[in-house]
Enzyme design. Structure first.
Site, PDB file in Angstrom:
ATOM      1  CG  ASP A  49      -2.046   6.514   7.039  1.00  0.00           C
ATOM      2  OD1 ASP A  49      -2.166   5.418   7.618  1.00  0.00           O
ATOM      3  OD2 ASP A  49      -1.161   7.351   7.344  1.00  0.00           O
ATOM      4  CD  GLU A 120       1.218   7.184  11.750  1.00  0.00           C
ATOM      5  OE1 GLU A 120       2.434   7.435  11.645  1.00  0.00           O
ATOM      6  OE2 GLU A 120       0.632   6.396  10.988  1.00  0.00           O
ATOM      7  CD  GLU A 183       1.153   0.019  13.473  1.00  0.00           C
ATOM      8  OE1 GLU A 183       0.517   1.072  13.374  1.00  0.00           O
ATOM      9  OE2 GLU A 183       1.508  -0.665  12.488  1.00  0.00           O
TER      10      GLU A 183
HETATM   11  O1  KIV Z   1      -3.882   3.206   8.752  1.00  0.00           O
HETATM   12  C1  KIV Z   1      -4.276   2.289   9.490  1.00  0.00           C
HETATM   13  O2  KIV Z   1      -4.970   1.353   9.074  1.00  0.00           O
HETATM   14  C2  KIV Z   1      -3.855   2.324  10.890  1.00  0.00           C
HETATM   15  C3  KIV Z   1      -4.111   1.106  11.710  1.00  0.00           C
HETATM   16  C4  KIV Z   1      -3.121   0.072  11.367  1.00  0.00           C
HETATM   17  C5  KIV Z   1      -4.133   1.405  13.164  1.00  0.00           C
HETATM   18  O3  KIV Z   1      -3.322   3.288  11.333  1.00  0.00           O
END
Ligand code: KIV
Length: 266
Positions: A49, A120, A183
């Site tokens: 996202d 998430e 992260e």
């Molecule tokens: O949306 C994304 O690109 C992510 C990565 C940073 C892990 O969640």
């Protein structure tokens, strides 16, 4: 139909952790770029996202819709013949109860050729993750800094709560997640989390001891305007190359240098 001979699968990733093989993951949002990553042997492609920032020019990931993610996932899924393609569940598509979350996650498998979703969340999302996994949809979890919770977290900062991180990692593993993104976590703590679970950890801003690494492709290629975060290594300056190329084109058109007889039909 592409052959599945060398396809990276969910069980392959867990086996890679056991064998001590590092996992390389990158984001992609369109067919030609995903093809390049796939041909370069990247193990996992994420339709993140993060497309909110790098494709749509937005400040947060919150406005991205499921239909928009699916639009990109359909292209990436068709391009990848080797990599496992994972698709981000955008806000708030997995906060709507187990039934609607399964319905939303299932669209990834029904409407695209992608084979897994990313959610998430840790301990608090464990029940929902378990329900999605029970429905046969592989889930990669995402703990530490969770950009969809940015307003609750108050900023994009390093996450240092050891007990919470260990509990989140354990909870998503127990819920059946096949891997977990860490992260913006201090390197030592990410190492401890990595050792504490059987499923692979994929770090972004989480140091060298994770089982794999992920970056946003535009950051790595030098396509992100301004300062990039500390955890990014810029491998190419494509933004500069593109700017120079299009400026040269503009000049050539204005001066009549392009097209020359070489580019003209007789
Ligand atoms: O949306 C994304 O690109 C992510 C990565 C940073 C892990 O969640």
């Amino acid at each position: 139909m592409p052959s599945d001979r060398s396809r990276v699968t969910v069980p392959n990733l867990v086996a890679m952790k056991t064998a001590g093989e590092k996992i390389a993951m990158l984001t992609a949002y369109d067919f030609p770029t995903a093809r390049l990553l796939d041909e370069a042997g990247i193990d996992v492609i994420l339709v993140g996202d993060s497309l909110a920032a790098v494709v749509q020019g937005r400040d947060t990931t919150l406005p991205v819709t499921l239909d928009q993610v699916l639009y990109h996932a359909e292209m990436v899924g068709r391009a990848a013949e080797h990599a496992l393609v994972v698709v981000d569940m955008p806000f708030p598509t997995f906060h709507l109860g187990k039934y609607r979350t399964i319905e939303n996650a299932a669209r990834v498998l029904k409407d695209t050729l992608c084979r897994a979703v990313k959610i998430e969340g840790g301990e608090k999302q464990a029940e929902v993750i378990e329900a999605v996994v029970e429905a046969g949809i592989p889930v990669m979890a995402h703990i530490g800094l969770r950009p969809q919770s940015i307003h609750q977290l108050g900023g994009y900062s390093v996450q240092r709560d050891r007990d919470a991180l260990l509990a989140d990692a354990q909870a998503v593993q127990n819920a059946g997640a096949f891997a977990v993104v860490l992260e913006c976590v201090p390197a030592k703590l990410a190492e401890e989390v990595t050792r504490s679970i059987r499923i692979p950890t994929i770090g972004i801003g989480a140091g060298p001891h994770c089982d794999g690494q992920v970056l946003v492709l535009h950051d790595l290629l030098g396509l992100t305007p301004g300062r990039v975060p500390r955890h990014v290594k810029v491998y190419a300056e494509l933004g500069k190359t593109i700017a120079e190329a299009v400026a040269q084109y503009g000049q050539d058109v204005r001066t009549g240098t392009f097209p020359s007889t070489k580019q003209a039909f007789r």
